[in-house]
Write an enzyme that holds these catalytic residues in place. Structure first.
Site, PDB file in Angstrom:
ATOM      1  N   ASP A 111       4.563  -0.998  -1.846  1.00 21.26           N
ATOM      2  CA  ASP A 111       4.915   0.390  -1.567  1.00 21.26           C
ATOM      3  C   ASP A 111       3.656   0.938  -0.911  1.00 21.26           C
ATOM      4  O   ASP A 111       2.639   1.136  -1.590  1.00 21.26           O
ATOM      5  CB  ASP A 111       5.222   1.162  -2.855  1.00 21.26           C
ATOM      6  CG  ASP A 111       5.635   2.595  -2.549  1.00 21.26           C
ATOM      7  OD1 ASP A 111       4.986   3.220  -1.685  1.00 21.26           O
ATOM      8  OD2 ASP A 111       6.600   3.081  -3.150  1.00 21.26           O
ATOM      9  N   HIS A 112       3.696   1.165   0.394  1.00 23.01           N
ATOM     10  CA  HIS A 112       2.424   1.420   1.083  1.00 23.01           C
ATOM     11  C   HIS A 112       1.765   2.721   0.628  1.00 23.01           C
ATOM     12  O   HIS A 112       0.569   2.899   0.816  1.00 23.01           O
ATOM     13  CB  HIS A 112       2.591   1.357   2.607  1.00 23.01           C
ATOM     14  CG  HIS A 112       3.211   2.567   3.229  1.00 23.01           C
ATOM     15  ND1 HIS A 112       4.561   2.793   3.241  1.00 23.01           N
ATOM     16  CD2 HIS A 112       2.662   3.630   3.857  1.00 23.01           C
ATOM     17  CE1 HIS A 112       4.803   3.938   3.852  1.00 23.01           C
ATOM     18  NE2 HIS A 112       3.682   4.469   4.244  1.00 23.01           N
ATOM     19  N   HIS A 130       8.391   5.969  -2.688  1.00 21.59           N
ATOM     20  CA  HIS A 130       7.153   6.744  -2.537  1.00 21.59           C
ATOM     21  C   HIS A 130       7.088   7.960  -3.475  1.00 21.59           C
ATOM     22  O   HIS A 130       6.081   8.196  -4.137  1.00 21.59           O
ATOM     23  CB  HIS A 130       6.995   7.217  -1.091  1.00 21.59           C
ATOM     24  CG  HIS A 130       7.151   6.133  -0.070  1.00 21.59           C
ATOM     25  ND1 HIS A 130       6.698   4.849  -0.284  1.00 21.59           N
ATOM     26  CD2 HIS A 130       7.707   6.117   1.175  1.00 21.59           C
ATOM     27  CE1 HIS A 130       6.965   4.109   0.783  1.00 21.59           C
ATOM     28  NE2 HIS A 130       7.581   4.850   1.679  1.00 21.59           N
TER      29      HIS A 130
HETATM   30  C1  BG6 Z   1       8.474   4.558   5.165  1.00 18.26           C
HETATM   31  C2  BG6 Z   1       9.827   5.117   5.495  1.00 18.26           C
HETATM   32  O1  BG6 Z   1       8.503   3.819   3.990  1.00 18.26           O
HETATM   33  O2  BG6 Z   1       7.559   5.635   4.998  1.00 18.26           O
HETATM   34  C3  BG6 Z   1       9.770   5.982   6.733  1.00 18.26           C
HETATM   35  O3  BG6 Z   1      10.719   4.035   5.707  1.00 18.26           O
HETATM   36  C4  BG6 Z   1       8.717   7.053   6.590  1.00 18.26           C
HETATM   37  O4  BG6 Z   1      11.040   6.578   6.999  1.00 18.26           O
HETATM   38  C5  BG6 Z   1       7.410   6.437   6.158  1.00 18.26           C
HETATM   39  O5  BG6 Z   1       8.572   7.690   7.846  1.00 18.26           O
HETATM   40  C6  BG6 Z   1       6.389   7.498   5.827  1.00 18.26           C
HETATM   41  O6  BG6 Z   1       5.153   6.880   5.622  1.00 18.26           O
HETATM   42  P1  BG6 Z   1       3.825   7.660   5.919  1.00 18.26           P
HETATM   43  O7  BG6 Z   1       2.738   6.709   5.533  1.00 18.26           O
HETATM   44  O8  BG6 Z   1       3.833   7.993   7.383  1.00 18.26           O
HETATM   45  O9  BG6 Z   1       3.880   8.874   5.074  1.00 18.26           O
END
Ligand code: BG6
Length: 500
Positions: free
Chosen positions: A188-189, A251
């Site tokens: 989960d980045h 997230h």
């Molecule tokens: C991803 C989603 O996991 O996270 C995207 O699939 C979203 O739809 C993105 O835009 C948002 O990530 P960050 O790091 O730009 O907040």
């Protein structure tokens, strides 16, 4: 101040499945290249891209080079690339193991492990569309690639991890039939973002916040992940997914867990994840009540930063009658001692006025207004602690002071800590942090089986109601903060969304 030294990870070969896809050249390889430039990769490190397209090593390297120069131009260095690129190779093969792709991979791996002295360590990264995950896991097992006598094997799994509880459980079963839990790193980045990791430091390395971090002093918590972008070029994926699955299941619930968890016994992977999982166990089940506990919306045409933008249904690849939500707002309660009856309001959406991810801790008002008589003001507004996850990463505390001059007037002020100018050190990207942790075998910032399944289980009632009630999708104009129903959701209890 230099970063504290860490022991270098073990030598290893990393295999990326889905090597010709976007994630590889936008995120993964720029992150690996930066780690290489920072001397954080193991001295013997090689990368194999595995994909269906026919590409030579040269084609593959050229594509990755292009990815770094386009998506991370500040990291580029000709000299570093000349040293990094010879250890990158490409292997064409199908994901279901037909035509002996996995046998060729085994041969290639052992060649490379010998050439670069990587021992018998290998890390597999699933960056393909999810339908290919299970065939790849089977293929690895059939080729005997999942085990090693003298080294280690790890597998990293990109999101989405399932599309509901049943599919997530099935994927977990498939993984655990072949790998042990400690070999599995579910990505989960958000957990790799510096400011997300900082939630634990803020809470548990300071003595001033934690005594107040409970239902006695906190009125409510708002977690917002707003994006100005729309469906972009991923309409196929997004329309089948929607904001609840795309952002909340992973997230937003991760942010909720970090804000609400109890202090872990230690900062190791199991202790941290034990406490996070308990938060989801305490989540009061939603009944899927529209309006009071959940609102879903979809953007129509509007304006972002003065530019006109089309509505979701007019985006390329989106069906003109799509009922997929691009916005969700939720009210959440955690039925436990610390958080009894404290509402957590979560919202996320695309085509909102700007990108802003933040957590706002809104404290209770003072019990009595000492200044009401002299100021004519009611009880002063509440103190708010805002953790800005992105952009303008930082932490801000709002409190009241006396306005200068005669008489008694209150004035809110903000004590603000901006990350970039205060700490002056390059913050790694989320993928740099996560890849390095996986290479080091540290699973703290990855989601465990139970967390993923609890999160899906929590969403089940909403998904069930949504699957047969199509009437409750509110439209909102692009460039606004979502449908008015979301304001009513929080407003019903006399509260209001913050404007990030
Ligand atoms: C991803 C989603 O996991 O996270 C995207 O699939 C979203 O739809 C993105 O835009 C948002 O990530 P960050 O790091 O730009 O907040």
């Amino acid at each position: 101040m230099p970063a504290p030294p860490q022991s270098p990870p073990d030598p290893c070969v990393m295999v990326i499945f889905g090597a010709s896809g976007d994630l590889t050249f936008r995120k993964l390889v720029p992150a690996l290249f930066q780690l290489f430039r920072d001397d954080r990769l193991p001295p013997c490190f090689a990368l194999v891209g595995y994909g269906r397209q026919p590409l030579s090593d040269g084609d593959f390297r050229a594509r990755l080079r292009d990815g770094i120069t386009r998506f991370a131009p500040d990291r580029w260095s000709d000299a570093a690339w000349a040293r990094f690129s010879p250890n990158i190779h490409y292997l064409q093969g199908s994901y279901d193991g037909r035509e002996g792709g996995f046998d060729r991979l085994r041969t290639r791996l052992s060649q490379m492990q010998k050439e670069c002295g990587a021992g018998d360590n290998a890390m597999f990264y699933l960056a393909t569309p999810p339908a290919a995950y299970q065939p790849i896991i089977r293929g690895l097992a059939e080729a005997g690639l999942e085990r090693s006598v003298h080294g280690w094997r790890r597998i990293l799994v990109e999101k989405p991890f399932g599309s509901d509880l049943a599919s997530a459980q099935e994927l977990n079963r498939a993984l655990l039939a072949v790998f042990r839990e400690r070999q599995i790193f579910r990505i989960d980045h958000y957990l790799g973002k510096e400011t997300v990791q900082n939630i634990l430091m803020l809470r548990f390395a300071n003595s001033i916040f934690e005594p107040l971090w409970n239902q006695k002093y906190i009125d409510h918590v708002q977690i917002t992940a707003a994006e100005a972008i729309g469906a972009e070029d991923r309409a196929g994926y997004y329309d089948a997914t929607g904001a609840l699955r795309d952002m909340v299941q992973n997230h937003l619930l991760q942010l909720l867990m970090l804000v609400a968890m109890e202090p872990p016994v230690e900062l190791d992977a199991e202790s941290v994840r034990d406490e996070k999982a308990k938060v989801l166990r305490a989540l009061r089940p939603w009944r899927g009540e529209f309006g009071t506990e959940v609102v879903r919306g979809q953007y129509s045409a509007g304006e972002i930063a003065g530019e006109p933008v089309v509505g979701y249904r007019q985006e390329k690849g989106v069906p003109p009658d799509s009922r997929t939500e691009t916005f969700v707002a939720l009210r959440v309660f955690l039925d436990n001692w610390r958080w009894a009856e404290v509402p957590f309001f979560l919202r996320t959406g695309k085509r909102l006025p700007k990108q802003a991810t933040e957590i706002a801790i809104v404290f209770k008002r003072t019990p009595h207004s000492l200044f009401a008589k002299s100021t004519g003001q009611d009880v002063p507004p509440p103190n708010v602690l805002v953790l800005r996850i992105q952009p303008n990463e930082g932490i801000a505390l709002r409190f009241e002071v006396k306005a200068p001059g005669p008489g008694v007037h209150l004035q809110p002020v903000v004590m603000d800590f901006p990350y970039d100018s205060s700490l002056g050190r390059h913050a790694p990207t989320a993928y740099e942090t996560l890849l390095l942790d996986a290479l080091r075998g540290d699973g703290t910032l990855f989601t465990r089986r139970d967390e993923v399944e609890y999160a899906w289980r929590a969403l089940e009632p909403l998904l069930a109601v949504w699957s047969h009630d199509a009437s409750t999708l509110h439209l909102y104009a692009a460039g606004t903060w979502g449908p008015p129903a979301a304001d009513r959701l929080i407003g019903a209890s006399g509260r209001a969304w913050r404007c990030p």
